[in-house]
Design an enzyme around this catalytic site. Structure first.
Site, PDB file in Angstrom:
ATOM      1  CD  GLU A 457      -3.107  -1.077   2.144  1.00  0.00           C
ATOM      2  OE1 GLU A 457      -2.910  -0.400   3.157  1.00  0.00           O
ATOM      3  OE2 GLU A 457      -4.130  -1.763   1.967  1.00  0.00           O
ATOM      4  CD  GLU A 554      -4.644  -5.732   2.219  1.00  0.00           C
ATOM      5  OE1 GLU A 554      -5.348  -4.855   2.743  1.00  0.00           O
ATOM      6  OE2 GLU A 554      -3.419  -5.781   2.342  1.00  0.00           O
TER       7      GLU A 554
HETATM    8  C1  BMA Z   1      -4.867  -3.253   4.799  1.00  0.00           C
HETATM    9  C2  BMA Z   1      -3.705  -4.108   5.208  1.00  0.00           C
HETATM   10  C3  BMA Z   1      -3.294  -3.918   6.612  1.00  0.00           C
HETATM   11  C4  BMA Z   1      -4.460  -3.673   7.514  1.00  0.00           C
HETATM   12  C5  BMA Z   1      -5.756  -4.001   6.838  1.00  0.00           C
HETATM   13  C6  BMA Z   1      -6.948  -3.687   7.687  1.00  0.00           C
HETATM   14  O1  BMA Z   1      -4.545  -1.959   4.592  1.00  0.00           O
HETATM   15  O2  BMA Z   1      -2.663  -3.991   4.306  1.00  0.00           O
HETATM   16  O3  BMA Z   1      -2.405  -2.851   6.675  1.00  0.00           O
HETATM   17  O4  BMA Z   1      -4.302  -4.387   8.655  1.00  0.00           O
HETATM   18  O5  BMA Z   1      -5.898  -3.292   5.669  1.00  0.00           O
HETATM   19  O6  BMA Z   1      -7.034  -2.329   7.975  1.00  0.00           O
END
Ligand code: BMA
Length: 879
Positions: A457, A554
């Protein structure tokens, strides 16, 4: 004195090395605090925290508020020391090295009171030449500096510009400036984890002695030459040749199962030497490829490599070789601007289904083989085929990757940089280069790793301006970014490994980010690369809120871990949702509120008069909410794989955040600390099944898509049933004619306006009925039974309080739970407390009177023990 940073590969296996000796220095060491007020024994590999705990000097660091109570440990400067006797005749060896596989983190190392070196990067391997310092009796000392104080000092000394973020958000109760130290970034706290900035010798340490020459590392990568259809096994061996004259001899490489035996003559010139060898595997050799889980076998071949060198020196290594190809496909898509972003393994497009891996413990010495196996077995048991080793943690231990190879888990490997900008001074850059070279060499022979990725990120942080950088300053920060991830990391990766793709960041726009100078204006474009997506405020049952992106690496929602897990680190006073403890363990701003808000959109919230009951019910409803949210979101991605709508779609990856937990706390995980399955993990096992029907509504029309991961076309029949909440007899049931789902595709199989469906099934309303459906194939293969709610469950009409009983019996190592219900029951949750193991299914919708569920124990247990701990909860129990 010589200092090598990047040597050796732990994959070498069990080979014997004549001409060299290795003597381990692990085991018991003395540890003392800065002012010597504390002196204790500790184990290496290990950390100060674990030693203090093992010696009974502190409580369980995970208990209650101990992360805060024990902050002093990481603010102190500890020293590790040991006396040892060399068990061999040192005068017979030309070179004696002291080898550290990992030091955490900042230390000065003294042998017999002589400084032999310093360390400042926990991800590096350190080798110190101690030939002139070592004696028969020795004393060794590692003088550590507090990682927290060191990071602060480094940040202060860095005057060229601010390198944000300075500190984590207050809710994380963490330490500052972690980006100034090459150490597990989440060890200073994260939004799911505590702050335990450890100190210690966290990996093996040993003495190595050798004459003439020494084989430090050994790597191999099979490359497929499509034109000639030949596998070419590229082997690299890394020698330290101390003989003043060239060393000659032969190398014999054997892979017996493939009838390969190849002999080459070699000459090793004095100095550090890399010998490259290549084994061409003839076209007709029946090489079986390695496949991701669910797509084929994980066949591997034993390989032996034997060096027969001058002066009768023999060196032998063995390893397992797996053959597979990987391609990251970024190509134009018909009907869309932008590019695809998906992986082909062995030439076949593969939908990546899985999750994101974080460190399994703040104290790595507690991460045993058993724990790793249990967690990774749970990955494949949930029908996943991929994990991302996330960039805020650690490069995992060798065994992690060996297990991934063996189980068919693909690994998206980040480099360890996350959610921050980083300094660009030379010392830092050199340390990173050494780290990357070492890790690539250590890991590149694993077929499971399919991609390297520069950071987590940080492109997004920069370009979406998370840290409020002034526009005029942006170019210089971009320059730093490119210098670190492109000129440095990417270059080092490619000089060590050209066999797999590299992206600079996750998320990024892939080729588009490259074209835009490595940073895109909008790194989470739906038309390029991968995206991360979080939205806690919108209704997660509405699939329209989710991005129809190429690849979603994610996304997720939080839940609380089960009571049996929390109980181990809390006491009665803590057991309510707004307790100090519950607030303390939540590291994500407004996290506890968000869970209830999201749950409240569709469920009644717990309202028992008994506070403990309410706490347990609240845990349950957060797990129901999380499971249902992630299911809806994942199913949206799965069904988007074969279509393009307004240029969006062709989704080929769904990896939810996050697989596992670092401690007992609320988080996005589907596995609790210790490995217990949350409801989400059971749901994942269903929604990641190789054949899945997905139901959803668009403008009051109900659709069912069929999603297949099979390599061949499937003929399926779809059964659709409508149940009334108030009855265990389905109101109606239809079975379609055979329908076709092409290999690896998602296709619409069924479509009906909701009002028609309800009308067909007499007296049904959105509130009184629920739809269930499954796919069946000729030879008995059946998809999981999926369902679709036609209204929020808080509005459901006719739901009764079911009486559910279970009779438990034992069948060999497994236990059979024969369940019987008096009424339809949503989200039936079977719990056996702290008895380790998992059920065959859980959290399910029970629409039939009887259902059998199996329990697979992870440790021996008994029927009686299970009976005592067993509890069943379904939705209306909490009303
Ligand atoms: C993303 C991940 C982590 C974090 C998650 C939840 O940004 O890369 O950095 O724990 O979200 O916020």
């Amino acid at each position: 004195m010589r200092l090598h940073l990047l040597l050796l590969l732990a994959l070498c296996g069990s080979g014997s090395t004549s001409g060299a000796l290795s003597y381990g220095l692990g085991g018991s060491w003395r540890i003392r605090s800065g002012n010597r007020s504390l002196e204790l024994l500790g184990t290496v590999p290990g950390s100060v925290h674990t030693a203090l705990f093992q010696q009974g000097l502190i409580q369980d660091p995970y208990y209650g508020f101990n992360d805060l109570n024990y902050r002093w440990i990481s603010l102190d400067n500890w020293t590790y020391s040991k006396e040892f006797k060399i068990p061999f005749d040192i005068s017979k060896w030309q070179v004696i090295n002291l080898v550290f596989e990992g030091v955490d983190t900042v230390s000065e190392i003294l042998l017999n009171n002589v400084t032999i070196g310093k360390t400042d990067n926990m991800f590096n391997k350190y080798i110190f030449d101690i030939t002139n310092v070592v004696r028969v009796m020795n004393s060794i000392e590692l003088r550590f500096q507090s990682a927290v104080l060191y990071a602060a000092k480094q940040s202060k000394a860095y005057t060229s510009r601010q390198v944000p973020p300075n500190c984590p958000p207050l809710v994380q109760k963490g330490e500052c400036h972690v980006n100034f130290i090459r150490k597990e970034q989440c060890s200073f706290s994260w939004d799911w984890g505590p702050s335990f900035p450890t100190q210690g010798i966290w990996k093996d340490v040993r003495i190595e002695a050798y004459n003439i020459c020494h084989l430090n590392d050994f790597t191999f990568v099979p490359m497929y030459v499509r034109r000639t259809q030949v596998w070419n096994l590229e082997i690299q061996t890394f020698f330290d040749v101390i003989s003043p004259i060239p060393v000659g001899g032969q190398v014999i490489i054997a892979i017996p199962e493939l009838k390969i035996q190849q002999t080459n003559n070699i000459t090793l010139q004095p100095g550090a030497r890399i010998v490259e060898l290549s084994v061409k595997i003839k076209k007709n050799t029946p090489v079986e490829t390695w496949w991701p889980h669910g797509h084929g076998n994980q066949t591997g071949y034993n390989m032996k490599i034997l060096f027969k060198l001058d002066k009768d020196l023999t060196i032998e290594r063995s390893a397992k070789v797996y053959f597979r190809t990987v391609e990251l496909m970024e190509e134009p898509i018909k009907g869309s601007h932008g590019l695809s972003f998906y992986f082909k393994i062995n030439g076949i497009p593969i939908f990546l289904k899985g999750s994101n891996w974080i460190p399994a413990d703040s104290f790595q010495d507690r991460v045993t083989s058993d724990l790793l196996r249990l967690l990774l077995q749970s990955v494949v048991d949930a029908n996943m085929n991929v994990l991302r080793v996330w960039g805020g943690g650690i490069y995992e231990q060798d065994e992690f990757y060996e297990l991934c190879d063996e189980l068919g888990i693909m690994v998206w490997q980040d480099f360890m940089f996350a959610c921050a900008l980083y300094p660009n001074e030379q010392g830092f850059m050199d340390s990173v280069a050494a780290e990357v070279a070492h890790q690539v060499r250590r890991l590149k022979s694993h077929p499971s790793i399919i991609i390297w990725s520069g950071n987590n990120e940080n492109e997004e942080a920069l370009m979406m301006n998370w840290y409020g950088i002034k526009l005029v300053d942006l170019p210089v920060y971009i320059k730093d970014y490119v210098a670190l991830y492109v000129s440095n990391i990417r270059a080092v990766v490619f000089s060590g490994d050209k066999s797999r793709p590299f992206v600079t960041s996750s998320p990024s726009n892939g080729a588009k980010s490259v074209a835009e100078g490595w940073v895109s204006q909008n790194p989470h474009s739906r038309f390029f690369g991968d995206v991360h997506f979080y939205d806690y405020g919108s209704d997660c049952w509405n699939w329209k809120i989710f991005p129809k992106a190429r690849f979603v690496s994610e996304y997720g929602y939080q839940s609380w871990p089960s009571f049996s897990t929390l109980e181990t680190v809390s006491s009665e006073k803590d057991w309510f949702y707004k307790s100090k403890f519950s607030i303390h363990r939540q590291h994500h701003e407004h996290g506890n509120y968000e869970m209830l808000y999201q749950a409240g959109l569709h469920f009644k919230l717990p309202q028992s008069s008994d506070p403990l009951r309410t706490f347990k019910d609240t845990i349950y409803i957060t797990q129901v909410m999380q499971a249902q949210c992630v299911k809806t979101e994942t199913e949206f991605y799965l069904r988007s794989r074969s279509e393009i709508v307004n240029g969006k779609g062709h989704t080929m990856g769904a990896m939810y955040w996050q697989l596992n937990d670092i401690w007992q706390a609320p988080s996005w995980s589907s596995l609790e600390f210790g490995g217990k399955w949350k409801m989400l993990h059971y749901f994942a096992r269903n929604f990641f099944a190789p054949l899945l029907p997905v139901g959803f509504e668009d403008q009051d029309i109900f659709y069912i898509y069929g999603v297949s991961d099979f390599h061949t076309e499937s003929k399926v029949k779809l059964t659709v049933r409508i149940h009334s909440w108030s009855s265990l007899k389905p109101l109606c049931s239809t079975v379609t004619n055979p329908l076709v789902i092409k290999a690896g595709e998602a296709v619409s199989l069924y479509k009906e306006p909701v009002y028609k469906l309800l009308k067909r099934c007499g007296n049904c309303t959105r509130q009184s009925c629920v739809v269930s459906f499954y796919l069946s194939m000729d030879r008995g293969h059946q998809s999981p039974t999926n369902y679709h709610f036609l209204s929020s469950l808080k509005d459901a009409v006719g739901l009764l309080k079911p009486h559910i009983t279970a009779s438990i019996s034992q069948q060999h190592g497994t236990f059979v739970f024969a369940l019987e219900t008096s009424a339809v029951a949503p989200f039936v949750w079977l719990d056996v407390g702290s008895i380790p193991g998992r059920f065959s299914d859980n959290g399910f919708l029970m629409t039939e009177k009887k259902q059998t569920v199996l329990f697979y124990p992870w440790k021996p247990t008994s029927k009686n023990e299970l009976k005592r701990s067993f509890r069943v909860t379904s939705l209306t129990d909490i009303y």
